[in-house]
Design a protein around this motif. Structure first.
Motif, PDB file in Angstrom:
ATOM      1  N   CYS A 190      13.784  -1.714 -10.853  1.00 37.20           N
ATOM      2  CA  CYS A 190      14.132  -0.469 -10.194  1.00 37.20           C
ATOM      3  C   CYS A 190      12.906   0.291  -9.753  1.00 37.20           C
ATOM      4  CB  CYS A 190      14.953   0.399 -11.114  1.00 37.20           C
ATOM      5  SG  CYS A 190      14.161   0.722 -12.674  1.00 37.20           S
ATOM      6  N   SER A 191      11.917  -0.396  -9.171  1.00 36.14           N
ATOM      7  CA  SER A 191      10.702   0.304  -8.765  1.00 36.14           C
ATOM      8  C   SER A 191      10.238  -0.151  -7.408  1.00 36.14           C
ATOM      9  CB  SER A 191       9.576   0.088  -9.760  1.00 36.14           C
ATOM     10  OG  SER A 191      10.047   0.306 -11.031  1.00 36.14           O
ATOM     11  N   SER A 192       8.976   0.143  -7.123  1.00 35.72           N
ATOM     12  CA  SER A 192       8.475   0.016  -5.756  1.00 35.72           C
ATOM     13  C   SER A 192       8.594  -1.401  -5.241  1.00 35.72           C
ATOM     14  CB  SER A 192       7.016   0.435  -5.719  1.00 35.72           C
ATOM     15  OG  SER A 192       6.226  -0.590  -6.221  1.00 35.72           O
ATOM     16  N   LYS A 193       8.896  -1.464  -3.955  1.00 33.28           N
ATOM     17  CA  LYS A 193       8.990  -2.777  -3.359  1.00 33.28           C
ATOM     18  C   LYS A 193       7.782  -3.073  -2.489  1.00 33.28           C
ATOM     19  CE  LYS A 193      13.894  -2.155  -3.071  1.00 33.28           C
ATOM     20  NZ  LYS A 193      13.801  -0.709  -3.157  1.00 33.28           N
ATOM     21  N   GLY A 194       7.075  -2.025  -2.075  1.00 32.97           N
ATOM     22  CA  GLY A 194       5.813  -2.249  -1.382  1.00 32.97           C
ATOM     23  C   GLY A 194       5.979  -2.636   0.074  1.00 32.97           C
ATOM     24  N   LEU A 195       4.881  -3.105   0.609  1.00 31.99           N
ATOM     25  CA  LEU A 195       4.789  -3.430   2.025  1.00 31.99           C
ATOM     26  C   LEU A 195       5.642  -4.639   2.343  1.00 31.99           C
ATOM     27  CD1 LEU A 195       2.835  -2.563   4.408  1.00 31.99           C
ATOM     28  CD2 LEU A 195       1.615  -4.607   3.838  1.00 31.99           C
ATOM     29  N   ARG A 196       6.373  -4.551   3.428  1.00 28.72           N
ATOM     30  CA  ARG A 196       7.135  -5.731   3.841  1.00 28.72           C
ATOM     31  C   ARG A 196       6.339  -6.408   4.944  1.00 28.72           C
ATOM     32  NH1 ARG A 196      12.716  -3.932   2.190  1.00 28.72           N
ATOM     33  NH2 ARG A 196      12.206  -1.846   1.540  1.00 28.72           N
ATOM     34  N   GLU A 197       5.899  -7.591   4.706  1.00 28.75           N
ATOM     35  CA  GLU A 197       5.128  -8.310   5.705  1.00 28.75           C
ATOM     36  C   GLU A 197       6.064  -8.906   6.739  1.00 28.75           C
ATOM     37  OE1 GLU A 197       1.032  -9.037   4.750  1.00 28.75           O
ATOM     38  OE2 GLU A 197       2.179  -7.311   5.438  1.00 28.75           O
ATOM     39  N   VAL A 228       0.853  -1.194   0.000  1.00 27.15           N
ATOM     40  CA  VAL A 228       0.000   0.000   0.000  1.00 27.15           C
ATOM     41  C   VAL A 228       0.880   1.231   0.000  1.00 27.15           C
ATOM     42  CG1 VAL A 228      -1.974  -1.000   1.137  1.00 27.15           C
ATOM     43  CG2 VAL A 228      -0.135  -0.114   2.498  1.00 27.15           C
ATOM     44  N   LYS A 229       0.287   2.350  -0.382  1.00 30.43           N
ATOM     45  CA  LYS A 229       0.973   3.624  -0.242  1.00 30.43           C
ATOM     46  C   LYS A 229      -0.035   4.634   0.250  1.00 30.43           C
ATOM     47  CE  LYS A 229       0.555   4.583  -5.133  1.00 30.43           C
ATOM     48  NZ  LYS A 229       1.248   4.709  -6.370  1.00 30.43           N
ATOM     49  N   PHE A 230       0.462   5.656   0.907  1.00 24.11           N
ATOM     50  CA  PHE A 230      -0.396   6.651   1.529  1.00 24.11           C
ATOM     51  C   PHE A 230      -0.155   8.000   0.904  1.00 24.11           C
ATOM     52  CE2 PHE A 230      -2.190   4.341   5.051  1.00 24.11           C
ATOM     53  CZ  PHE A 230      -1.340   3.268   5.167  1.00 24.11           C
ATOM     54  N   LEU A 239       9.636  -4.156 -13.581  1.00 20.68           N
ATOM     55  CA  LEU A 239      11.020  -3.724 -13.672  1.00 20.68           C
ATOM     56  C   LEU A 239      11.636  -3.674 -12.293  1.00 20.68           C
ATOM     57  CD1 LEU A 239      10.179  -0.893 -16.094  1.00 20.68           C
ATOM     58  CD2 LEU A 239      11.476  -2.932 -16.667  1.00 20.68           C
TER      59      LEU A 239
END
Lengths: 598, 240
Positions: free
Chosen positions: A589-596, A562-564, A587
C-alpha cells in the motif's frame, strides 16, 4: 578575470572567434560567424515564453563561480548540468577536455552557460565578462545561473544567442531549476541499460524519453567525474566526486579476484554436472528413486544456482544482478547455518544419542500402531464392525507391522554410521540436511504409507463396486462409449446376484471406511510434518536476503522512481524543485514510483 | 499564492482544498481529509475492552486484559501508519509530470510520479460505488503501442473522495496546464497537438468519458454545460 581573458586570447582560440577584450559583446565586430548561428534546432519548435528546465547537481550549489558543463536535451528542452569548471581556465583546454569526455562517453557534453556564486550585487565588468564568455563557448540557449552567497535566492536567465548582429532578437526564456543528487542518481541505476557500443557521439537515445534521458546522461558521463580536485590537471572541475573518488579497497580487490575464482569454480561445477548427468543415473530404478528423494531435488537445485552464480557471463541488467546476489547470499547463509548445526550436533554428541534413541522410538511407534489396530478390531468408538472382515484386515496390518519392526532391528547396527554421514552432509547447507531429514522420516514411516495405500485401494474398489451395483439396482448401466448412464434390461439372475452383492458391500462399508479414515489421517500427519520441513527449505532457498539487506542499509539502490518537492519560492525568482529518488516499499500500500514507457 | 476552500466528500465529511500557485506552469492541490475523531476512537477502544472483559469473566485469565491493551495500541498504531490518510496532494509541473502524494496520519508519505510524456489526459469519470453514483478525477495514460489509445486509468484522491464541485476546480486548473503544455510541446507530434488542442476532442476507450470542448473561450461557462452525458456507467471497485 580580465587577465585570464587576455591570456585566453593570446593562447589562440582556434576556430571560435571572440572578443579579445572585455566589453559589451555588441561593440566587438565578429568577422567569422559563430558556430551556433547554424540556425534553429531542427527538432524544436520553441516559441517565446516557454519554460526551460535546468537539472543542477546539489553538490555544485556551493561551488565557486565558473562555467556550467553538461548536456542539452532539445526534445525535453532541458539542460543537464554535470559539473562546474572554475576560474581561471583556458577555453582551449576546456574544449579539449570536453572533446575527450565526449569521445570516451558518447555523451554530447558542452558548455551550457555560466554559474555565479557571489557575495553582493553583480558588478558591471563581471556581467560583461560573463556575457563575453557566451561568445567563446557559444551554445544555444546560454544559461546564466546566479546565486547570492549565504542566501537561498537564485536567479537564472536563458538567452537565445542569435548572433551578434541582432542581439535585440535574443529572447529570454523562463527557467525552472531542478536540483538532483548526482551520487544517488548514479547509484540508484534508474537509467536504461547500457547502450550499444557503436552509437554515434552525442546521439540521443531514441527510446529513453523524459527523465530517463537525464539519468542516462548522468550515468554515461563517468569519464567527466574521474578527475577530482587533487588532480593537477589544467581544468578545475566541481562535481560529486571532486572531493575524491569513492571506492572501496575490498570491493576493488573482490572484483579483481572474482575473475579467476569464478573461472575455476565454473570449471569445477561443469565437471560435477557432467558427471551427474551421465547415463548410469538415468536407468529406470535409479531415476525413479532420484525423483522421489527430495535430497536429490535440493542438490540439483543448489547445483543450478551455483552454476548461475559463478558463470563467467556478466549480468545483463540490474534485475539479473540482484537475482545472482540473492542466490549467493542465500547459499552462504545456508552453508553457515549448516555448519552451525554440525558444530552443535558434534559438541553435544547428539548423533550418538539420536542413533540410540531411534530404535526405541520406532518400536514405540509400532506399538502404538498395534494398539490402534487392536482398538479397530474391537468396537471402535462404539461402532459395531463386521467381525470377520475386521479380523482379516486387522491381522493383515499387524503382520505388516511385525515385518517392519524386524526390518528396523536388522538395520540397527548401521544406524549410527548412517546418521553420522548424514550429519556430515550439513556442510553442504542446512537445506540439504533438512531434505535428508524429510527423506528419513519418509523412509521410517513407509509402513504407514503402505497401510494408507492398502486402505485407499480397498475403499476405492468398494466405492466403485457399490456405484456400479447401485446402478444395476435401479436398472441402469454405465455406457463407456457415450460416457453416460443408460438404462439397461438385466436378466433375472443378473439382478439377483447383483442385489446380493450390493447388500454385502453396503454392510461391509463401515468397516472399510473406518480403516480408510484412520490410515488417511495418519498419512496426513506424516505429510504435514514433511510439508513443514519442505516449507522451511523453500524459505531458505528463495528468501531475497540481499534485497532485504539493501532495503535496510542502502535504500536508494532499490529505487523505483523519483519524486519532486517544491522548494521555497519567491515571486520573481525562478521555480526551484528538488528531485529525490523514491524507494520501492515492500508493503503493497505504498509508492509505486515512476512508470517507464513500454 | 495560496488559497483555501472548504468542500465536502461523498459521505458528507468536511474537506479542505488548499491550492498553491507557484508559477503558471506549476500548481499544487492539497486535499485534507476529515481527521480521526475522539468519539470514534473512544467507541472502538471501549468495545474492544468490553469484549476483552467479557472473555475475562468467562476464562478467568488475566492475560486476556493485557492482550486487549496490546491489541488496541498496536491496532491504533497500525491504523495511523497504514490506513488513515491525512491529506492528499497533487502537484502538476508543466513539461515534467504529475505527482500524487498521500500523507498518512503517522507522517508517512507515499508518492507516485507520472511523467508528462505518458499522460494522455485528465478527466472526470463517473462510477457506481455501493449504492451511490460518484464522480472521480483520473489521469489517462498513453498506450505505447497505440498513439491515441489509453493504457491505464489512474484515479486521484481515492481516500478523500471529494464531490463534483471540488473536482471541477482541480480539473479546470489541470486542463489549463495540460493545454499549455501541449501547445508548447517540442515533440514531433507537437504540430498536430497544437491544432487539435483548439478543436473539440473526444475520447473513446475504456469507461465513460466526458465529451468536452477544448475551446478556451468556454472555460468560464457554467460547469454543467461542460459535462456531457455518459454513454454508459462503469462500476468502480475499491481494492483497499
Amino acid at each position: 578575470m580580465g587577465l585570464v581573458f587576455r591570456g585566453a586570447a593570446e593562447a589562440g582560440l582556434g576556430a571560435a572567434s571572440a572578443a579579445d577584450r572585455p566589453g559589451p559583446p555588441d561593440a566587438v565586430p565578429n568577422p567569422t560567424p559563430t558556430p551556433p548561428a547554424e540556425g534553429a534546432d531542427p527538432g524544436s519548435s520553441r516559441g517565446p515564453g516557454m519554460v526551460l528546465k535546468a537539472f543542477f547537481p546539489t553538490c555544485c550549489a556551493s561551488a565557486d563561480s565558473g562555467l556550467l558543463v553538461g548536456r542539452w536535451v532539445p526534445e525535453q528542452s532541458s539542460a543537464v548540468v554535470l559539473a562546474v569548471v572554475h576560474f581561471p581556465f583556458i577555453p582551449v583546454q576546456v574544449k579539449e577536455l570536453l572533446a575527450q569526455v565526449q569521445q570516451a562517453s558518447q555523451v554530447g557534453v558542452t558548455v551550457l552557460g555560466t554559474w555565479c556564486h557571489r557575495r553582493q550585487e553583480l558588478e558591471e565588468s563581471l556581467g560583461h565578462f560573463l556575457e563575453g564568455l557566451g561568445a567563446i563557448f557559444s551554445h544555444k540557449p546560454w544559461f546564466q545561473l546566479c546565486r547570492e552567497r549565504g542566501s537561498k535566492s537564485w536567479s537564472c536567465k536563458a538567452t537565445h544567442w542569435r548572433g551578434p548582429a541582432s542581439p535585440a532578437a535574443s529572447g529570454e526564456d523562463q527557467v525552472m531549476l531542478i536540483f538532483y543528487d548526482q551520487r544517488k542518481v548514479l547509484l540508484s541505476q534508474l537509467h536504461p541499460p547500457m547502450a550499444l557500443p557503436d552509437r554515434q557521439a552525442g546521439d540521443t537515445t531514441a527510446s529513453a524519453g523524459g527523465l530517463a534521458a537525464v539519468f542516462d546522461t548522468v550515468a554515461r558521463s563517468e569519464a567527466l567525474f574521474q578527475s577530482d580536485r587533487f588532480n593537477e590537471g589544467p581544468v578545475r572541475l566541481s562535481h560529486w566526486q571532486s572531493e575524491g573518488m569513492e571506492a572501496s579497497i575490498l570491493v576493488e580487490l573482490a572484483k579483481w579476484a572474482a575473475g579467476p575464482v569464478c573461472l575455476f569454480l565454473a570449471c569445477l561445477l561443469s565437471l560435477i554436472s557432467a558427471a551427474s548427468s551421465c547415463r548410469v543415473f538415468k536407468l529406470w530404478p535409479l531415476s525413479f528413486i532420484w525423483s522421489k528423494l527430495s535430497t536429490c531435488e535440493q542438490l540439483r537445485h543448489r547445483l543450478e544456482q551455483l552454476t548461475l552464480i559463478f558463470s563467467t557471463r556478466k549480468a545483463k541488467n540490474p534485475a539479473q544482478l540482484m537475482r545472482k546476489a540473492n542466490m549467493l547470499v542465500s547459499v552462504l547463509l545456508d552453508v553457515a547455518l549448516g555448519l552451525t548445526l554440525l558444530s552443535w550436533l558434534h559438541r553435544k554428541d547428539l548423533i550418538g544419542q539420536l542413533a540410540d534413541a531411534l530404535i526405541p522410538v520406532a518400536d514405540h511407534v509400532a506399538e502404538e500402531l498395534q494398539h490402534l489396530l487392536q482398538w479397530l478390531m474391537g468396537a471402535p468408538a462404539g461402532l459395531k464392525m463386521n467381525r470377520a472382515l475386521d479380523q482379516v484386515l486387522g491381522r493383515f496390518f499387524l503382520y505388516h507391522i511385525h515385518l517392519w519392526i524386524s526390518y528396523i532391528h536388522l538395520m540397527s547396527p548401521f544406524i549410527e554410521r548412517i546418521l553420522w554421514h548424514v550429519g556430515l552432509s550439513a556442510c553442504l547447507g542446512l537445506t540439504v540436511a533438512l531434505s535428508i531429514l524429510s527423506d528419513i522420516i519418509a523412509l521410517l514411516t513407509f509402513h504407514i504409507y503402505c497401510f494408507y495405500v492398502y486402505g485407499a485401494r480397498l475403499y476405492c474398489l468398494k466405492i466403485h463396486g457399490l456405484s456400479s451395483l447401485w446402478r444395476l439396482f435401479r436398472g441402469k448401466k454405465w455406457n463407456v462409449l457415450r460416457q453416460r448412464v443408460d438404462s439397461c434390461s438385466y436378466d433375472l439372475d443378473q439382478l439377483f446376484i447383483g442385489t446380493l452383492l450390493f447388500t454385502i458391500l453396503v454392510f461391509l462399508l463401515p468397516t472399510t471406511a473406518l480403516y480408510y479414515l484412520v490410515f488417511t489421517l495418519l498419512r496426513l500427519l506424516v505429510v504435514a510434518v514433511q510439508g513443514l520441513i519442505h516449507l522451511l527449505v523453500d524459505l531458505i532457498n528463495s528468501l531475497p536476503l540481499y534485497s532485504l539487506g539493501l532495503r535496510l542499509c542502502r535504500p536508494y539502490r532499490l529505487a523505483a522512481g523519483v519524486k519532486f518537492r517544491v522548494l521555497e519560492h519567491e515571486t520573481g525568482r525562478p521555480l526551484r524543485l528538488l528531485m529525490q529518488v523514491s524507494i520501492a516499499c515492500i508493503l503493497p500500500c505504498s509508492s509505486k514510483g515512476l512508470r517507464e514507457p513500454g | 499564492m495560496e488559497d483555501e476552500q472548504s468542500f465536502s466528500d461523498i459521505c458528507g465529511g468536511r474537506l479542505a482544498l488548499q491550492r498553491r500557485f507557484y508559477s503558471p506552469s506549476c500548481l499544487e492541490f492539497c486535499l485534507s481529509c476529515p481527521r480521526i475523531t475522539l468519539r470514534s476512537l473512544t467507541a472502538v477502544t471501549c468495545s474492544v475492552w468490553l469484549a476483552a472483559y467479557g472473555l475475562f469473566t468467562l476464562c478467568e485469565n488475566s492475560m486476556i486484559l493485557s492482550a486487549a491493551i496490546f491489541i488496541t495500541l498496536l491496532g491504533l498504531l497500525g491504523y495511523l501508519h497504514f490506513v488513515k490518510i491525512d491529506h492528499e496532494t497533487l502537484l502538476i509541473i508543466d513539461s515534467l509530470g504529475i505527482q500524487m502524494t498521500s500523507s498518512y496520519a503517522s507522517g508517512k508519505e507515499s508518492t507516485t510520479f507520472i511523467e508528462m510524456g505518458q499522460v494522455n489526459d485528465v478527466v472526470i469519470n463517473e462510477a457506481i460505488y455501493m449504492q451511490k453514483v460518484i464522480y472521480y478525477l483520473c489521469i489517462l495514460l498513453k498506450d505505447p503501442m497505440e498513439p491515441h489509445g489509453i493504457s491505464q486509468v489512474v484515479p486521484l484522491f481515492q481516500s478523500a473522495k471529494p464531490r463534483l464541485d471540488c473536482l471541477i476546480e482541480v480539473y479546470r486548473s489541470c486542463q489549463d496546464i495540460l493545454a499549455h503544455q501541449k501547445a508548447t510541446s517540442t515533440s514531433p507530434e507537437g504540430g498536430d497537438k497544437i491544432i487539435s488542442a483548439s478543436n473539440r476532442r473526444s475520447h473513446s476507450g475504456m469507461g465513460a468519458y466526458w465529451h468536452r470542448q477544448e475551446d478556451k473561450s468556454e472555460q468560464d461557462h457554467d460547469p454543467a454545460s461542460r459535462i456531457g452525458h455518459c454513454d454508459y456507467v462503469q462500476s468502480f471497485m475499491h481494492t483497499r
